[in-house]
Design a protein around this motif. Structure first.
Motif, PDB file in Angstrom:
ATOM      1  N   ALA A 252       0.956  -1.021  -0.007  1.00  0.00           N
ATOM      2  CA  ALA A 252       0.100  -0.035  -0.042  1.00  0.00           C
ATOM      3  C   ALA A 252       0.872   1.314   0.133  1.00  0.00           C
ATOM      4  CB  ALA A 252      -0.815  -0.117   1.055  1.00  0.00           C
ATOM      5  N   ALA A 253       0.293   2.287  -0.795  1.00  0.00           N
ATOM      6  CA  ALA A 253       1.069   3.648  -0.713  1.00  0.00           C
ATOM      7  C   ALA A 253       1.487   4.195   0.851  1.00  0.00           C
ATOM      8  CB  ALA A 253       0.299   4.607  -1.610  1.00  0.00           C
ATOM      9  N   ASP A 254       0.467   3.777   1.676  1.00  0.00           N
ATOM     10  CA  ASP A 254       0.603   4.262   3.096  1.00  0.00           C
ATOM     11  C   ASP A 254       1.219   3.208   4.001  1.00  0.00           C
ATOM     12  OD1 ASP A 254      -1.545   2.509   3.107  1.00  0.00           O
ATOM     13  OD2 ASP A 254      -2.776   4.048   4.157  1.00  0.00           O
ATOM     14  N   PHE A 255       2.004   2.466   3.453  1.00  0.00           N
ATOM     15  CA  PHE A 255       2.535   1.287   4.203  1.00  0.00           C
ATOM     16  C   PHE A 255       3.302   1.832   5.448  1.00  0.00           C
ATOM     17  CE2 PHE A 255       6.597  -1.256   4.762  1.00  0.00           C
ATOM     18  CZ  PHE A 255       5.975  -2.364   5.004  1.00  0.00           C
ATOM     19  N   LEU A 256       3.252   1.078   6.435  1.00  0.00           N
ATOM     20  CA  LEU A 256       4.131   1.375   7.626  1.00  0.00           C
ATOM     21  C   LEU A 256       4.845   0.244   8.073  1.00  0.00           C
ATOM     22  CD1 LEU A 256       4.857   3.225   9.774  1.00  0.00           C
ATOM     23  CD2 LEU A 256       2.818   2.584  11.100  1.00  0.00           C
ATOM     24  N   GLU A 257       6.470   0.667   7.880  1.00  0.00           N
ATOM     25  CA  GLU A 257       7.311  -0.657   8.814  1.00  0.00           C
ATOM     26  C   GLU A 257       7.386  -0.373  10.197  1.00  0.00           C
ATOM     27  OE1 GLU A 257       8.951  -3.759   9.671  1.00  0.00           O
ATOM     28  OE2 GLU A 257       8.758  -3.621   7.515  1.00  0.00           O
ATOM     29  N   HIS A 258       6.916  -1.263  11.025  1.00  0.00           N
ATOM     30  CA  HIS A 258       7.009  -1.035  12.490  1.00  0.00           C
ATOM     31  C   HIS A 258       8.550  -1.265  13.046  1.00  0.00           C
ATOM     32  CE1 HIS A 258       2.980   0.105  13.313  1.00  0.00           C
ATOM     33  NE2 HIS A 258       2.713  -0.758  12.344  1.00  0.00           N
ATOM     34  N   SER A 259       9.152  -2.141  12.366  1.00  0.00           N
ATOM     35  CA  SER A 259      10.694  -2.780  12.636  1.00  0.00           C
ATOM     36  C   SER A 259      11.765  -2.252  11.468  1.00  0.00           C
ATOM     37  CB  SER A 259      10.420  -3.803  12.819  1.00  0.00           C
ATOM     38  OG  SER A 259       9.528  -4.522  13.518  1.00  0.00           O
ATOM     39  N   PRO A 260      11.815  -0.975  11.329  1.00  0.00           N
ATOM     40  CA  PRO A 260      12.632  -0.340  10.147  1.00  0.00           C
ATOM     41  C   PRO A 260      14.021  -0.560  10.708  1.00  0.00           C
ATOM     42  CG  PRO A 260      11.985   1.536  11.268  1.00  0.00           C
ATOM     43  CD  PRO A 260      11.176   0.527  11.842  1.00  0.00           C
ATOM     44  N   MET A 261      15.021  -1.000   9.761  1.00  0.00           N
ATOM     45  CA  MET A 261      16.460  -1.012   9.939  1.00  0.00           C
ATOM     46  C   MET A 261      16.880   0.472  10.286  1.00  0.00           C
ATOM     47  SD  MET A 261      17.908  -2.918   6.471  1.00  0.00           S
ATOM     48  CE  MET A 261      19.539  -2.665   6.995  1.00  0.00           C
ATOM     49  N   PRO A 262      17.775   0.374  11.073  1.00  0.00           N
ATOM     50  CA  PRO A 262      18.429   1.903  11.431  1.00  0.00           C
ATOM     51  C   PRO A 262      18.758   2.721  10.189  1.00  0.00           C
ATOM     52  CG  PRO A 262      19.487   0.247  12.768  1.00  0.00           C
ATOM     53  CD  PRO A 262      18.562  -0.537  11.722  1.00  0.00           C
ATOM     54  N   GLY A 263      18.349   3.900  10.311  1.00  0.00           N
ATOM     55  CA  GLY A 263      18.554   4.849   9.097  1.00  0.00           C
ATOM     56  C   GLY A 263      17.768   4.672   8.025  1.00  0.00           C
ATOM     57  N   VAL A 264      16.502   3.739   7.978  1.00  0.00           N
ATOM     58  CA  VAL A 264      15.763   3.500   6.705  1.00  0.00           C
ATOM     59  C   VAL A 264      14.372   4.065   7.011  1.00  0.00           C
ATOM     60  CG1 VAL A 264      14.841   1.730   5.432  1.00  0.00           C
ATOM     61  CG2 VAL A 264      17.066   1.649   6.100  1.00  0.00           C
ATOM     62  N   ARG A 265      13.715   4.866   6.246  1.00  0.00           N
ATOM     63  CA  ARG A 265      12.475   5.414   6.485  1.00  0.00           C
ATOM     64  C   ARG A 265      11.562   4.108   6.741  1.00  0.00           C
ATOM     65  NH1 ARG A 265      12.031   9.097   1.338  1.00  0.00           N
ATOM     66  NH2 ARG A 265       9.903   7.960   1.525  1.00  0.00           N
ATOM     67  N   PRO A 266      10.393   4.380   7.378  1.00  0.00           N
ATOM     68  CA  PRO A 266       9.388   3.333   7.914  1.00  0.00           C
ATOM     69  C   PRO A 266       8.399   3.052   6.797  1.00  0.00           C
ATOM     70  CG  PRO A 266       9.123   5.318   9.050  1.00  0.00           C
ATOM     71  CD  PRO A 266      10.093   5.407   8.369  1.00  0.00           C
ATOM     72  N   ASP A 267       8.644   3.565   5.534  1.00  0.00           N
ATOM     73  CA  ASP A 267       7.485   3.474   4.467  1.00  0.00           C
ATOM     74  C   ASP A 267       7.854   2.599   3.278  1.00  0.00           C
ATOM     75  OD1 ASP A 267       9.636   4.956   3.197  1.00  0.00           O
ATOM     76  OD2 ASP A 267       8.535   6.903   3.063  1.00  0.00           O
ATOM     77  N   ARG A 268       7.311   2.829   2.210  1.00  0.00           N
ATOM     78  CA  ARG A 268       7.261   1.580   1.071  1.00  0.00           C
ATOM     79  C   ARG A 268       8.770   1.963   0.528  1.00  0.00           C
ATOM     80  NH1 ARG A 268       2.760   1.575  -3.425  1.00  0.00           N
ATOM     81  NH2 ARG A 268       3.568   3.624  -3.990  1.00  0.00           N
ATOM     82  N   GLN A 269       9.235   3.126   0.353  1.00  0.00           N
ATOM     83  CA  GLN A 269      10.568   3.201  -0.193  1.00  0.00           C
ATOM     84  C   GLN A 269      11.502   2.894   0.645  1.00  0.00           C
ATOM     85  OE1 GLN A 269       9.177   3.615  -3.285  1.00  0.00           O
ATOM     86  NE2 GLN A 269      11.151   4.239  -3.604  1.00  0.00           N
ATOM     87  N   GLY A 270      11.326   2.812   2.060  1.00  0.00           N
ATOM     88  CA  GLY A 270      11.963   2.237   2.968  1.00  0.00           C
ATOM     89  C   GLY A 270      12.173   0.746   2.827  1.00  0.00           C
TER      90      GLY A 270
END
Length: 143
Positions: A35-53
């Motif tokens: 989804a365009a509004d995707f949310l990653e709740h466990s992102p890698m350090p320094g990576v945005r918590p969205d789809r591009q991340g």
């Protein structure tokens, strides 16, 4: 849609994200699967918590590990939620987790949880055995 059909469709989204994005790096399917509004709740350090991340995380992993393949061992879905237990295998051919390339083959164990809406992954949580990965990278087990 029956609850069983809904769960099956939810599981299929996680399966497709794993096969198309993580295994094949087929980012042309990103809009179709995430989804365009995707949310990653466990992102890698320094990576945005969205789809591009999510794309950046996959690309970074592939920079440090070649020949990667993720296999889902268990996949459980209920309604719009899905849980997966998986392993990723690869060869450590580049800097990964701040460890220079060793050439070793490693196995990463993890679990992911997701929420699916409209046939797309909208939220994602993941837990990885980072200590196990670091142990494999830093200790030669061939002796």
């Amino acid at each position: 849609m029956s609850p069983n059909a809904s769960a099956a469709a939810t599981a299929q989204v996680m399966r497709q994200v794993t096969e198309e994005l993580f295994n094949a790096a087929n980012f042309d399917r990103l809009d179709e699967l995430v989804a365009a509004d995707f949310l990653e709740h466990s992102p890698m350090p320094g990576v945005r918590p969205d789809r591009q991340g999510l794309v950046e995380m996959i690309k970074r992993g592939r920079e440090g590990l070649s020949e990667t393949h993720t296999q889902i061992h268990e996949l459980i879905a209920q309604g719009d939620r899905v849980a997966a237990r998986w392993t990723t295998t690869g060869r450590h051919t580049g800097r990964y987790l701040e460890v220079p390339a060793t050439g070793r083959e490693i196995t990463i164990h993890g679990m992911s949880f997701g929420r699916v809406a409209g046939g797309k992954l909208v939220e994602h949580w993941t837990q990885v055995d980072t200590f196990g990965v670091l142990d494999q990278l830093e200790n030669d087990r061939t002796n």
